[in-house]
Design a protein around this motif. Structure first.
Motif, PDB file in Angstrom:
ATOM      1  N   ARG A 164      77.628  11.405 -24.434  1.00 26.77           N
ATOM      2  CA  ARG A 164      76.359  11.364 -23.687  1.00 26.77           C
ATOM      3  C   ARG A 164      75.244  10.819 -24.565  1.00 26.77           C
ATOM      4  O   ARG A 164      74.438   9.986 -24.130  1.00 26.77           O
ATOM      5  CB  ARG A 164      75.998  12.769 -23.194  1.00 26.77           C
ATOM      6  N   ILE A 165      75.190  11.276 -25.810  1.00 26.25           N
ATOM      7  CA  ILE A 165      74.177  10.797 -26.754  1.00 26.25           C
ATOM      8  C   ILE A 165      74.361   9.301 -27.017  1.00 26.25           C
ATOM      9  O   ILE A 165      73.400   8.521 -26.972  1.00 26.25           O
ATOM     10  CB  ILE A 165      74.260  11.581 -28.077  1.00 26.25           C
ATOM     11  N   ALA A 166      75.596   8.906 -27.279  1.00 21.61           N
ATOM     12  CA  ALA A 166      75.872   7.508 -27.611  1.00 21.61           C
ATOM     13  C   ALA A 166      75.602   6.580 -26.435  1.00 21.61           C
ATOM     14  O   ALA A 166      75.282   5.397 -26.619  1.00 21.61           O
ATOM     15  CB  ALA A 166      77.311   7.354 -28.083  1.00 21.61           C
ATOM     16  N   LEU A 220      72.767  10.137 -35.800  1.00 21.62           N
ATOM     17  CA  LEU A 220      72.710  11.041 -34.644  1.00 21.62           C
ATOM     18  C   LEU A 220      73.962  11.916 -34.552  1.00 21.62           C
ATOM     19  O   LEU A 220      73.872  13.129 -34.309  1.00 21.62           O
ATOM     20  CB  LEU A 220      72.552  10.233 -33.350  1.00 21.62           C
ATOM     21  N   LEU A 221      75.114  11.307 -34.750  1.00 26.79           N
ATOM     22  CA  LEU A 221      76.366  12.059 -34.623  1.00 26.79           C
ATOM     23  C   LEU A 221      76.547  13.045 -35.768  1.00 26.79           C
ATOM     24  O   LEU A 221      77.031  14.161 -35.548  1.00 26.79           O
ATOM     25  CB  LEU A 221      77.555  11.100 -34.548  1.00 26.79           C
ATOM     26  N   LYS A 223      73.228   7.159 -24.205  1.00 29.73           N
ATOM     27  CA  LYS A 223      71.838   7.411 -23.773  1.00 29.73           C
ATOM     28  C   LYS A 223      71.783   7.935 -22.344  1.00 29.73           C
ATOM     29  O   LYS A 223      70.909   7.574 -21.548  1.00 29.73           O
ATOM     30  CB  LYS A 223      70.986   6.148 -23.921  1.00 29.73           C
ATOM     31  N   GLY A 224      72.747   8.805 -22.034  1.00 24.63           N
ATOM     32  CA  GLY A 224      72.742   9.458 -20.728  1.00 24.63           C
ATOM     33  C   GLY A 224      73.399   8.682 -19.599  1.00 24.63           C
ATOM     34  O   GLY A 224      73.487   9.183 -18.473  1.00 24.63           O
ATOM     35  N   ALA A 263      79.333   6.641 -20.843  1.00 24.73           N
ATOM     36  CA  ALA A 263      79.881   7.777 -21.591  1.00 24.73           C
ATOM     37  C   ALA A 263      81.382   7.893 -21.370  1.00 24.73           C
ATOM     38  O   ALA A 263      82.142   8.148 -22.309  1.00 24.73           O
ATOM     39  CB  ALA A 263      79.180   9.068 -21.191  1.00 24.73           C
ATOM     40  N   LEU A 302      73.584   5.399 -34.915  1.00 22.47           N
ATOM     41  CA  LEU A 302      74.476   6.321 -34.224  1.00 22.47           C
ATOM     42  C   LEU A 302      75.147   7.271 -35.206  1.00 22.47           C
ATOM     43  O   LEU A 302      75.357   8.452 -34.893  1.00 22.47           O
ATOM     44  CB  LEU A 302      75.528   5.546 -33.427  1.00 22.47           C
ATOM     45  N   GLU A 335      79.391  15.720 -25.429  1.00 22.03           N
ATOM     46  CA  GLU A 335      77.990  15.593 -25.816  1.00 22.03           C
ATOM     47  C   GLU A 335      77.757  14.344 -26.671  1.00 22.03           C
ATOM     48  O   GLU A 335      76.758  13.637 -26.496  1.00 22.03           O
ATOM     49  CB  GLU A 335      77.531  16.841 -26.577  1.00 22.03           C
ATOM     50  N   LEU A 336      78.667  14.064 -27.583  1.00 23.63           N
ATOM     51  CA  LEU A 336      78.462  12.881 -28.422  1.00 23.63           C
ATOM     52  C   LEU A 336      78.547  11.599 -27.595  1.00 23.63           C
ATOM     53  O   LEU A 336      77.813  10.628 -27.858  1.00 23.63           O
ATOM     54  CB  LEU A 336      79.434  12.857 -29.597  1.00 23.63           C
ATOM     55  N   LEU A 388      74.645  16.069 -34.854  1.00 25.36           N
ATOM     56  CA  LEU A 388      75.348  16.834 -33.826  1.00 25.36           C
ATOM     57  C   LEU A 388      76.518  17.600 -34.430  1.00 25.36           C
ATOM     58  O   LEU A 388      76.720  18.791 -34.135  1.00 25.36           O
ATOM     59  CB  LEU A 388      75.861  15.892 -32.734  1.00 25.36           C
TER      60      LEU A 388
END
Length: 234
Positions: A34-36, A93-94, A38-39, A44, A90, A31-32, A97
């Motif tokens: 994917r977030i980092a 955001l992390l 941006k999909g 990723a 980042l 997931e991290l 999470l």
């Protein structure tokens, strides 16, 4: 290593030590990334590789960025590998999470009962993690051991970062113990080197994280399958 009878305080790592790393953190790592990214799936995968994780198998290399790094270090590594954020963006955001991830963590054992037992024997207890302090406290609350902790330190708590000795020295200041009276318990060499640099009485490695007996042998006094074996060496 000093005599076991001198040990009066136990400072635990969190991820891979109190929590089963593969069950708790491999899903978070996906997931991290994917977030980092941006999909962006290809990016990723690149970021996971830069962090030391195989995107296909989920295997994380011992002492790699994802195994041992704090949030700022992970964010810095990911930005360097192409994540389209600033390190500060980042990191925020992390950290969010990681704090939420406490809801999905899988403990190695019944942590409430485990800490209660050590507390009843008179040990001073603490957690020192490369995660943020909020995440540690959320984990302790969820698994029922927050009332048994004398000390909590994350990478953002002001004691420095692993493998520096600051988190151990902070534990000593909070509990009135000397480093020689403390055992550090962790799953990677950042933990072991932190303990050694602080001059602790004992370093204990566990195999519920990313390390192996081979990777942990040089810096640990004991290498255990998990924390439930700890009292046998105390």
């Amino acid at each position: 290593m000093t005599a076991a009878k001198a040990i009066a305080g136990i400072l635990f790592d969190k991820d891979g030590t109190l929590l089963d790393y593969a069950k708790s953190w491999v899903p978070v790592n996906y997931e991290l990334a994917r977030i980092a990214a941006k999909g962006d799936e290809a990016l990723a995968r690149t970021l996971l590789a830069a962090g030391g994780m195989d995107a296909d198998t989920g295997h994380v290399l011992p002492d790699s960025l994802l195994a041992a790094g704090n949030t700022v270090e992970i964010a810095t590594g990911f930005v360097g590998a192409g994540a389209p954020f600033t390190v500060a963006e980042l990191t925020t955001l992390l950290d969010g999470l990681f704090a939420r991830s406490a809801e999905y963590a899988v403990p190695v054992t019944d942590l409430g009962a485990f800490f209660a037992g050590l507390h009843a024997k008179g040990y001073r207890l603490g957690v020192a993690s490369s995660d943020n302090e909020r995440s540690i406290r959320e984990t302790a609350k969820r698994f029922g051991f927050e009332d048994y902790l004398h000390y909590v330190a994350g990478y953002d708590s002001g004691y420095g970062v692993k493998p520096e000795p600051g988190m151990v020295l902070g534990f000593c200041a909070a509990t009135g113990l000397e480093p020689q009276q403390v055992v550090v318990v962790g799953d990677n060499n950042h933990d072991m080197h932190m303990g050694r640099s602080a001059g602790v009485g004992m370093t204990v490695a566990v195999l519920t994280g990313t390390g192996s007996r081979q990777s942990l042998a040089a810096a640990s006094d004991h290498c255990l399958s998990d924390i439930t074996e700890l009292e046998a060496v105390l």
